[in-house]
Design a protein around this motif. Structure first.
Motif, PDB file in Angstrom:
ATOM      1  N   ALA A   1      41.600 -28.983 -43.383  1.00 58.52           N
ATOM      2  CA  ALA A   1      41.022 -27.653 -43.527  1.00 58.52           C
ATOM      3  C   ALA A   1      39.846 -27.631 -44.509  1.00 58.52           C
ATOM      4  CB  ALA A   1      42.094 -26.665 -43.977  1.00 58.52           C
ATOM      5  N   ALA A   2      40.024 -28.303 -45.640  1.00 59.69           N
ATOM      6  CA  ALA A   2      38.968 -28.285 -46.662  1.00 59.69           C
ATOM      7  C   ALA A   2      37.692 -28.931 -46.134  1.00 59.69           C
ATOM      8  CB  ALA A   2      39.447 -28.996 -47.930  1.00 59.69           C
ATOM      9  N   GLN A   3      37.835 -30.028 -45.414  1.00 62.17           N
ATOM     10  CA  GLN A   3      36.670 -30.719 -44.874  1.00 62.17           C
ATOM     11  C   GLN A   3      35.969 -29.870 -43.824  1.00 62.17           C
ATOM     12  OE1 GLN A   3      35.339 -33.541 -45.954  1.00 62.17           O
ATOM     13  NE2 GLN A   3      33.680 -33.406 -44.438  1.00 62.17           N
ATOM     14  N   LEU A   4      36.755 -29.253 -42.936  1.00 60.35           N
ATOM     15  CA  LEU A   4      36.172 -28.406 -41.896  1.00 60.35           C
ATOM     16  C   LEU A   4      35.454 -27.201 -42.492  1.00 60.35           C
ATOM     17  CD1 LEU A   4      39.081 -28.449 -39.282  1.00 60.35           C
ATOM     18  CD2 LEU A   4      36.859 -29.560 -39.051  1.00 60.35           C
ATOM     19  N   ASP A   5      35.970 -26.723 -43.606  1.00 60.48           N
ATOM     20  CA  ASP A   5      35.395 -25.530 -44.233  1.00 60.48           C
ATOM     21  C   ASP A   5      33.993 -25.803 -44.785  1.00 60.48           C
ATOM     22  OD1 ASP A   5      35.632 -22.817 -44.878  1.00 60.48           O
ATOM     23  OD2 ASP A   5      36.220 -23.274 -46.930  1.00 60.48           O
ATOM     24  N   LYS A   6      33.642 -27.074 -44.958  1.00 63.19           N
ATOM     25  CA  LYS A   6      32.312 -27.428 -45.463  1.00 63.19           C
ATOM     26  C   LYS A   6      31.248 -27.354 -44.370  1.00 63.19           C
ATOM     27  CE  LYS A   6      34.178 -30.612 -48.964  1.00 63.19           C
ATOM     28  NZ  LYS A   6      34.266 -32.040 -49.384  1.00 63.19           N
ATOM     29  N   SER A   7      31.673 -27.297 -43.121  1.00 62.10           N
ATOM     30  CA  SER A   7      30.717 -27.285 -42.022  1.00 62.10           C
ATOM     31  C   SER A   7      29.969 -25.961 -41.969  1.00 62.10           C
ATOM     32  CB  SER A   7      31.442 -27.517 -40.694  1.00 62.10           C
ATOM     33  OG  SER A   7      30.568 -27.314 -39.603  1.00 62.10           O
ATOM     34  N   ASP A   8      28.651 -26.029 -41.770  1.00 65.64           N
ATOM     35  CA  ASP A   8      27.862 -24.803 -41.659  1.00 65.64           C
ATOM     36  C   ASP A   8      27.933 -24.216 -40.251  1.00 65.64           C
ATOM     37  OD1 ASP A   8      26.401 -26.671 -40.274  1.00 65.64           O
ATOM     38  OD2 ASP A   8      24.556 -26.420 -41.443  1.00 65.64           O
ATOM     39  N   LYS A   9      28.705 -24.866 -39.358  1.00 64.78           N
ATOM     40  CA  LYS A   9      28.846 -24.391 -37.988  1.00 64.78           C
ATOM     41  C   LYS A   9      30.206 -23.738 -37.720  1.00 64.78           C
ATOM     42  CE  LYS A   9      25.769 -27.933 -36.081  1.00 64.78           C
ATOM     43  NZ  LYS A   9      25.654 -29.072 -35.127  1.00 64.78           N
ATOM     44  N   LEU A  10      31.108 -23.801 -38.720  1.00 63.35           N
ATOM     45  CA  LEU A  10      32.478 -23.348 -38.504  1.00 63.35           C
ATOM     46  C   LEU A  10      32.919 -22.337 -39.551  1.00 63.35           C
ATOM     47  CD1 LEU A  10      34.193 -26.809 -37.829  1.00 63.35           C
ATOM     48  CD2 LEU A  10      33.465 -25.137 -36.110  1.00 63.35           C
ATOM     49  N   ASP A  11      33.795 -21.434 -39.127  1.00 65.02           N
ATOM     50  CA  ASP A  11      34.519 -20.558 -40.043  1.00 65.02           C
ATOM     51  C   ASP A  11      35.977 -20.985 -40.040  1.00 65.02           C
ATOM     52  OD1 ASP A  11      32.435 -18.842 -40.864  1.00 65.02           O
ATOM     53  OD2 ASP A  11      32.608 -17.680 -39.012  1.00 65.02           O
ATOM     54  N   VAL A  12      36.528 -21.257 -41.214  1.00 62.31           N
ATOM     55  CA  VAL A  12      37.943 -21.580 -41.364  1.00 62.31           C
ATOM     56  C   VAL A  12      38.634 -20.349 -41.933  1.00 62.31           C
ATOM     57  CG1 VAL A  12      39.647 -23.043 -42.505  1.00 62.31           C
ATOM     58  CG2 VAL A  12      37.500 -24.034 -41.659  1.00 62.31           C
ATOM     59  N   ILE A  13      39.677 -19.886 -41.240  1.00 61.14           N
ATOM     60  CA  ILE A  13      40.280 -18.588 -41.554  1.00 61.14           C
ATOM     61  C   ILE A  13      41.775 -18.767 -41.788  1.00 61.14           C
ATOM     62  CG2 ILE A  13      40.656 -16.237 -40.713  1.00 61.14           C
ATOM     63  CD1 ILE A  13      38.211 -16.787 -38.823  1.00 61.14           C
ATOM     64  N   THR A  14      42.270 -18.169 -42.848  1.00 61.86           N
ATOM     65  CA  THR A  14      43.696 -18.209 -43.149  1.00 61.86           C
ATOM     66  C   THR A  14      44.191 -16.800 -43.429  1.00 61.86           C
ATOM     67  OG1 THR A  14      45.399 -19.269 -44.511  1.00 61.86           O
ATOM     68  CG2 THR A  14      43.393 -18.572 -45.634  1.00 61.86           C
ATOM     69  N   GLY A  15      45.498 -16.589 -43.237  1.00 59.64           N
ATOM     70  CA  GLY A  15      46.057 -15.263 -43.462  1.00 59.64           C
ATOM     71  C   GLY A  15      47.576 -15.303 -43.484  1.00 59.64           C
TER      72      GLY A  15
END
Length: 520
Positions: free
Chosen positions: A255-269
């Protein structure tokens, strides 16, 4: 025209055709199709929403189907194919006014007769549909006129509208039901935003835009493709390469690595998804409550949340997770291997025992959970063989086991979300004695008269305080009897392309895609 000119014209015509095809295929602005790919951690079992208890399966069927009501992203109920309803003072008779001008994908009108057909189908025991118990308090369904339905219950049933808002309470075309029969499971025909366009079980389910959709302006994309991708790292890679626009569940460790991408939104709830291990209490050694309690003491839930879920989970605070109406909060089981060994000795198993632990899903996170539990139990002398089940194995060995005495399941790792938003659907399908497989999912084959009576009384009650007390007593009794090791409550975690909007994961783990948009 001379023969010398004709080849030149043909070449120009061919070039123009190829240019147009290129625009269609490779993203020309005027003709680019908006196709959305959604990667899931498991595959759909069926496309009949009345015949599954799997949340991600109903997420897929929602592309094609709608019900009278639905839950929004906060599990609040809102009308869909019903515009309004009234309830008689005795709580037995519900009258619904239906939305007009709605058609099924096959051109059939949606009307009161369609509602009657669908509900009578699930109520027919000969059909053996998994969701029968969700609707079995209905006495009769009457089509008053084309746009008015009257439903009479056998007894007051407080969460009735919640049941109708569940994704399983979908409206299927009566003409399609007549045409396909049981094969409707492979040929969905609803009123939803997408028309069925193919299913290859291990590869994809695809829907294309329904041009006759009643909600004007929707859908805003041309197609949706649901892809089962069991391997966590593969789902993550598909997001990064653009092969997928959306992924759930997300590999927690990435998750942390994906969250660095400027093409993706990582969402938690927050979620109401609970993970647990059930024990078949009909068979030794799990018929002994001390054995079941010992296993609960043997598991370090804080460590499990970190190892298997990368911190996107926390120890279960009771049988019913917080966020579900009438959930009773209970202190999590402490990690105490010494106490576990003492209880095993008292139960007659000083050297432990051997058993089998099955996982209900064949994904990477499940494998991590099973391996963690195997190691934890070994430390107190319990040796378990672990196996993550494929869909077919789960269906045959667990969900369709004919009777308790012959059920092969012993220890079973699974998850559940009370998708109707209240405690009835968190307890009755899993822990009431009426819910033994194949009817529902009481894989512990647990039966307690107090629990059964309280669940039944709470269903009939219209008094909030009374219901809260009944459910509290039931949950405390279950916790004491320990037919489960309640493990963790997950947090939702998913990722989507920054170009994608209008798709989200709900607290119960279901997914809404009806308002999905994809920008250029």
């Amino acid at each position: 025209m001379s023969n010398r000119v004709k080849p030149l014209l043909r070449r120009k015509t061919l070039a123009a055709s190829l240019l147009a095809l290129s625009a269609l295929t490779f993203g020309g602005a005027a003709y680019a199709a908006k196709d959305v790919v959604l990667a899931l951690s498991s595959q759909a079992e069926t496309l009949d929403p009345y015949n599954t208890n799997t949340t991600l399966t109903t997420a897929v069927t929602k592309s094609f189907y709608e019900g009278l009501f639905e839950f929004d992203k906060d599990l609040k109920i809102r009308p869909v194919l019903a515009e309004s309803y009234e309830v008689a003072p005795d709580g037995l008779v519900y009258t619904f006014k239906l939305r007009q001008g709605v058609k099924f994908h096959d051109g059939t009108d949606f009307n009161a007769a369609a509602v009657k057909t669908n509900l009578e189908r699930v109520l027919n025991r000969d059909n053996r549909l998994a969701r029968y118990n969700q609707f079995n308090r209905i006495d009769k369904v009457e089509a008053v006129d084309d746009h008015t339905v009257r439903i009479t219950l056998k007894e007051p049933f407080a969460p009735f509208i919640n049941s109708l808002a569940h994704a399983s309470a979908a409206m299927i075309s009566p003409a399609a039901l007549e045409k396909y029969g049981k094969e409707i499971a492979f040929n969905p025909v609803g009123t939803g935003p997408f028309v069925f366009d193919g299913w290859k079980q291990t590869d994809y389910v695809r829907g294309k835009k329904f041009d006759g959709y009643w909600k004007k302006g929707y859908p805003k994309v041309d197609s949706v493709t649901w892809k089962p991708v069991l391997e966590n790292s593969t789902r993550a890679a598909m997001l990064q390469t653009g092969e997928a626009d959306f992924a759930y569940t997300l590999p927690y460790e990435q998750a942390a690595q994906l969250d660095k991408s400027d093409k993706l939104d990582v969402i938690t709830g927050d979620s109401i998804v609970t993970r647990y291990v059930s024990f078949n209490v009909q068979h030794k050694p799990f018929d002994n409550v001390k054995v079941r309690q010992a296993i609960n003491y043997a598991i370090n839930r804080e460590a499990l949340a970190k190892v298997a879920f990368s911190g996107y989970a926390f120890p279960a605070q009771g049988i019913v997770p917080q966020g579900v109406a009438y959930a009773h909060k209970i202190e999590p089981w402490p990690y105490d291997p010494k106490k576990a060994k003492e209880l095993l000795a008292e139960a007659g198993y000083p050297d432990g025992f051997e058993s089998v632990l099955w996982g209900g899903y064949a994904n990477s996170t499940t494998q991590k959970v099973l391996q963690f539990l195997q190691q934890q139990l070994r430390q107190v002398g319990i040796k378990v063989q672990v196996q993550a089940l494929e869909v077919g194995q789960r269906t045959e060995w667990v969900q369709q086991a004919p009777e308790p005495a012959k059920a092969p399941v012993r220890m079973y790792y699974a998850g559940w979300s009370a998708s109707t938003g209240e405690a009835d659907w968190a307890l009755r399908p899993l822990l009431a004695s009426e819910a033994f497989p194949p009817r529902l999912n009481n894989t512990a084959y647990y039966k307690n008269d107090v629990v059964d009576a309280n669940i039944a009384k709470a269903l009939r009650s219209v008094d909030d305080q009374e219901k809260a007390q009944l459910y509290k007593e039931a949950q405390e009794q279950i916790w004491k009897d320990a037919p489960w090791a309640a493990l963790v409550t997950e947090r939702t975690l998913y990722a989507r392309s920054k170009k994608l909007d209008g798709v989200y994961v709900m607290p119960d783990g279901n997914i809404n895609t009806g308002e999905i948009t994809l920008s250029e």
